[in-house]
Motif scaffolding. Sequence first.
Motif, PDB file in Angstrom:
ATOM      1  N   ALA A  38     -13.849 -27.999 -17.468  1.00 58.02           N
ATOM      2  CA  ALA A  38     -12.760 -27.194 -16.917  1.00 58.02           C
ATOM      3  C   ALA A  38     -12.105 -27.933 -15.762  1.00 58.02           C
ATOM      4  N   GLU A  63     -11.054 -22.775 -12.871  1.00 57.91           N
ATOM      5  CA  GLU A  63     -11.932 -22.449 -13.993  1.00 57.91           C
ATOM      6  C   GLU A  63     -13.249 -23.228 -13.961  1.00 57.91           C
ATOM      7  N   GLU A 123      -9.205 -23.463 -19.148  1.00 58.96           N
ATOM      8  CA  GLU A 123      -8.162 -23.715 -18.154  1.00 58.96           C
ATOM      9  C   GLU A 123      -7.145 -22.582 -18.223  1.00 58.96           C
TER      10      GLU A 123
END
Length: 696
Positions: free
Chosen positions: A567, A571, A622
């Motif tokens: 990520a 995130e 993401e």
Amino acid sequence: MTVNGHSSFTDVDRKAVNTIRVLGADTVRKANSGHPGAPIGCAPMAHVLFTKYLKANPTNSHWLNRDRFILSNGHGSALQYVMLHLLGYKMSIDDLKSFRQMGSNTPGHPEVHLTDGVEVTTGPLGQGISMGVGLAAAERHLAATFNKPDFPVVDNNVFVMIGDGCFQEGVACEAASLAGHLKLGNLIVLYDANNIQIDGEIDLTFTEDVNARHESYGWHTQTVEDGDSDLDGIAKAIEAAIAVKDKPSLITIRTTIGYGSQNQGTEKVHGVPLEPKDIAEMKKKFGFDPEKHFHVEEDVYELYAAVRAKGVQAEKEWNALYSKFAEAYPAEAAEFERRLIKKELPKDFEKLLPVYDPSGPQVATRVASLDCLNALTPVFPELFGGSADLTGSNSTGYKGKTEFQPDGNKYGNYAGRYVRFGVREHGMAAFSNGVAAYGGIIPFNATYLNFITYAAGAIRLSALSRHQVLYITTHDSIAVGEDGRTHQASENIPWLRALPNLYLFRPADGNETAGSYAQALKFREGPSVFAFSKQNLPRLSGTSADKVAFGAYILSDVPKPDVVLVATGSEVSLIVETAKLLASEGIQARVVSAPCLELFAKQSLDYQRSVLGEGIPVVSAEAAGTFGWQKWAHVSHGVDWFGASSPYELIFKKFGLVPDVHAQRVKKAIEFYKIRPVPALIYDAQELLGKVVFDD
């Protein structure tokens, strides 16, 4: 440059003007491609400017105190190439004959780094004049920084040639408005007012009073009615413009496009080469032999040789002045040389960047960005920039800043480094390109990530031109929250990653933010975009400023991972929590943070495999569009839509970017690949297939 008046122009001057015209026509005809009308029509103003007023040394195109020239209407590039040849830059007749051909230094539109004497890359209309504003601002700032009484070591003008199309682009309006506010008296624009565009006469679409508009911006304006032959009138106007020190100047010069052609004054000479018969008749009109092509008579070369000699002498005089300056002010000279000659960064600056303890309170990466600016600006006097009316939101108002404003302004002066761009994102980005092109300054600018789309044209030129511009963007995702879809930039991260020669940094926390600044400042050959969070983020255990240099790295690992979670940005904390949930069910997950995929792509294939593994499912997360993740992950979890308007926690839940939902998706991916082979990801096709060199 001290102007002591102009002398009367001679027959050789007029022959030189006509030589420019026929050389331009021959150049475009030989390529069977290009725009002959503007080079032919602009020949008189180009000759007057380059022979009488533009201070430059063709034998050293990078002389620091040269005047800058920009051809904003870059489709007329044949004009600039002809002038560079006549003046003695690295531009031969054979180069003109290779116009628009593979491997030549005479591309269809002017490109810096390709052609000796070209200052900036132009072609997209409006960009050249906007970069000219940045160049002029850079000169004013460096002059205020380094000049001492009797030592004007930074003292030059910026001349821009422009056509109707540039004035119709919104970016030029933004930049011109800013130039007027900043009182950039060193900016002089020559407007080729030929009344023609590709579609026909401009009054089909463009009937405004250009001079009046610029007067309202705070510009000094003039008009030359006969730009085809009144060389004295052009000269007087340029002299008057140079004399105005507190306003940028616009000189409207009325010309005939394709002057001398049988189709002069029409759109037929705009973007199509003249026919050979037409060129022959033009040469006869101007007193040249129609059978001779790419021909320059000796007295014309001699005229330009004298101009070149003046440029050589001007640099010699400046070198002598600089030597005395360096003797009198050694500290200032050392800094001048570091920034403008050696182009070195301050030593060990990375050690000054903040370090964040994982036990500390949550902090938004936009706030961590301000911590970095506060640490860097005292030792980086070349950092120069500001925000598009979002200083507080973008967190760019670093401690001790002085506003970049005209001298005498109540808010600041030209020595200031913080620029108030106003709501002008496109002009701000193009301005920054001009500042970077001047040298000795690393410009930064800031807006919300969503509004960087306004600046897309200029950002592309940053990358193409290798300009080191730092684009600070905040409010980087659906976490903008209540402002809603209009402000949530789900698609901008993928398109920024698609641009060559650009780094996109999306750090997970403060440590990665510091590392992102370090890498962006070291990247001298292109722009960097920072995507910072609005919301506070956890301080994560294991993040590293140093490891940002690899683009992606293992944040936490297990002996035999069942899955790799990767990520960026906010995130990363999501996949950290997801890994914990999976572990409680006996599923082992490696966690990878990827603050800059462009840097990761530059690593060896062995390193990429060591991070993302092989034969193991890779799942990305993401809060942005998933386009592009196929290179790095088997399954991508993102936001392929426009967000929503509500508190951001609810938006993340709506899109499943919360640990429990993400964990369920990861488990589905693992189950899918239990009965299927996990395909190998070709992270670096260049290493596999052989490197293709895309250089200039």
